[in-house]
Design an enzyme around this catalytic site. Structure first.
Site, mmCIF file in Angstrom:
data_model
loop_
_atom_site.group_PDB
_atom_site.id
_atom_site.type_symbol
_atom_site.label_atom_id
_atom_site.label_comp_id
_atom_site.label_asym_id
_atom_site.label_seq_id
_atom_site.Cartn_x
_atom_site.Cartn_y
_atom_site.Cartn_z
ATOM 1 C CB ALA A 107 -0.956 -0.005 1.190
ATOM 2 C CB CYS A 131 4.152 1.589 8.522
ATOM 3 S SG CYS A 131 2.848 0.435 8.702
HETATM 4 C C1 LIG Z 1 -3.645 2.765 6.241
HETATM 5 C C2 LIG Z 1 -2.336 2.207 5.778
HETATM 6 N N1 LIG Z 1 -1.794 2.646 4.643
HETATM 7 C C3 LIG Z 1 -0.644 2.166 4.175
HETATM 8 C C4 LIG Z 1 0.050 1.199 4.856
HETATM 9 C C5 LIG Z 1 1.337 0.680 4.292
HETATM 10 O O1 LIG Z 1 1.103 -0.579 3.737
HETATM 11 P P1 LIG Z 1 2.280 -1.527 3.214
HETATM 12 O O2 LIG Z 1 2.896 -2.090 4.453
HETATM 13 O O3 LIG Z 1 1.582 -2.558 2.392
HETATM 14 O O4 LIG Z 1 3.205 -0.692 2.432
HETATM 15 C C6 LIG Z 1 -0.462 0.715 6.065
HETATM 16 C C7 LIG Z 1 0.292 -0.271 6.857
HETATM 17 O O5 LIG Z 1 0.237 -0.284 8.071
HETATM 18 C C8 LIG Z 1 -1.694 1.220 6.528
HETATM 19 O O6 LIG Z 1 -2.233 0.788 7.666
#
Ligand SMILES: Cc1ncc(COP(=O)(O)O)c(C=O)c1O
Length: 380
Positions: free
Chosen positions: A73, A330
């Protein structure tokens, strides 16, 4: 001593062994580059990837060709936002509306565009943790390129009124993007009905593998050129929007995770609701605040503050028995007050004592008693 109970499903979910089984064939089988047109191995890989693409698309009622595989994401959000910059420049639309509680994978690319001359406006949220559609409506302008509002917040689990927000820009030249990392495969009917132009999804929040996700790029009008431009250049894979050799095993894993989510989301939801109800009942025994409007919360998340108990101290004291978090996994390796809870206008004490608990059907046992004991011990 037994392992701590994992209660951080919003950060990442365990890989479903059934997903792993399907992926294993692609790791252990013959080499397979889905871009190899000249032999049977390439063709088989391509067929598997296209099957997975259709499975991913099905969950959001998109066409398979609208699914662009990415690494997750974070990349999908970057592609959605930065990938629209050239279209914004070309059309004179250089105004973007988003919200103050977005994930950093949205806020950071927006900050980058602000440095490049785009005007970014972030809508405030209520103390319940959601954006009011009226706040977005009040910010829209004829030169608004994009509205980007997440489907559910990762820290609080609060669902945003994305349907109403998407409706505000329908039929205009403004595009709507939603970061659905926390809802894809969970809020299935809602995402199917959502008239979003761009949807970011992630594999590792739905019992799929880490390192794969997708950006759904819906086409409003088949005759009009897609406004999103690639951020990488290379072999033309993914309709030129995301070149690079596709990780077949990961794509197939995401497809299988999507297939299982489609079948199992109602049962997963019921199990999450039952755990939540029991937790809310057990928490009555200790002083606490629930952060965010409970009526709008995803059923497998609880953001809760225990007054007077510093969250960092709580996490340290409980790390051998439960694995929870404060803020977003993250974002950072060090503690910073959550921008989400601050934007909701919570008191310093509420922000500093907030814990995020998130679960799924595969938790090893019900954590309520351990949680209460930990809170009682730490309060002494
Ligand atoms: C709302 C949201 N957006 C983006 C991300 C990032 O996703 P990814 O780990 O697949 O890059 C996360 C991960 O925690 C998330 O909760």
């Amino acid at each position: 001593m037994s392992e701590p109970i994992y209660l951080d499903y919003n950060a990442t979910t365990p890989l479903d062994p059934r997903v792993f089984e399907v992926m294993k064939e692609w790791y252990l089988g013959p080499p397979a580059n889905s871009g190899s047109r000249t032999h049977i191995y390439g063709q088989r890989a391509k067929d598997a990837v296209e099957h997975a693409r259709a499975q991913v698309a099905e969950l959001v009622a998109a066409k398979p060709e609208e699914v662009i595989f990415t690494s997750g994401a974070t990349e999908s959000n970057n592609l959605a936002i930065l990938g629209l910059a050239a279209h914004g420049e070309a059309t004179g639309r250089k105004h973007i509306v988003s919200s103050s509680i977005e994930h950093m994978a949205v806020l950071e690319p927006l900050r980058y565009l602000a440095k490049k001359g785009f005007e970014i406006e972030l809508a405030p949220v209520t103390t319940g943790g959601y954006v009011e559609p009226a706040a977005i409506r009040g910010m829209l302008r004829p030169d608004t390129l994009l509205v980007s509002v997440m489907h559910a917040n990762n820290e609080t689990g609060i669902l945003q009124p994305v349907y109403e927000i998407a409706a505000l820009v329908q039929g205009t030249g403004t595009l709507f993007h939603t970061d659905a990392a926390q809802t894809y495969g969970k809020e299935v009917p809602a995402l199917r009905e959502l008239p979003a132009d761009l949807i970011s999804i992630s594999g590792h929040k739905i019992y799929g593998p880490q390192g794969i996700g997708a950006l759904v790029v819906r086409r409003r009008d088949q005759l009009v050129k897609r406004p999103v431009q690639p951020l990488l250049f290379g072999g033309g894979q993914e309709r030129g929007l995301r070149p690079g050799t596709l990780p077949v095993a990961l794509a197939v894993g995401l497809g299988e995770a999507a297939r299982l989510a489609e079948l199992e989301w109602p049962a997963r939801r019921s199990s999450a609701v039952a755990i939540r109800e029991q937790l809310l009942c057990d928490l009555q025994a200790v002083d606490h605040y629930i952060n965010g409007d409970p009526a709008r919360c995803l059923p497998h998340v609880l953001n809760v503050s225990f007054p007077g108990i510093d969250s960092e101290a709580f996490l340290m004291a409980t790390r051998d028995i439960i694995a929870t978090s404060n803020g977003s996994a993250c974002t950072t390796t060090s503690y910073k007050p959550s921008h989400v809870l601050v934007a909701m206008g919570l008191s310093d004490d509420q922000v500093e004592s907030a814990i995020r608990i998130s679960w799924g059907p595969s938790i090893s046992r019900y954590p309520g008693n351990l949680l209460l004991t930990a809170i009682e011990n730490i309060s002494i």
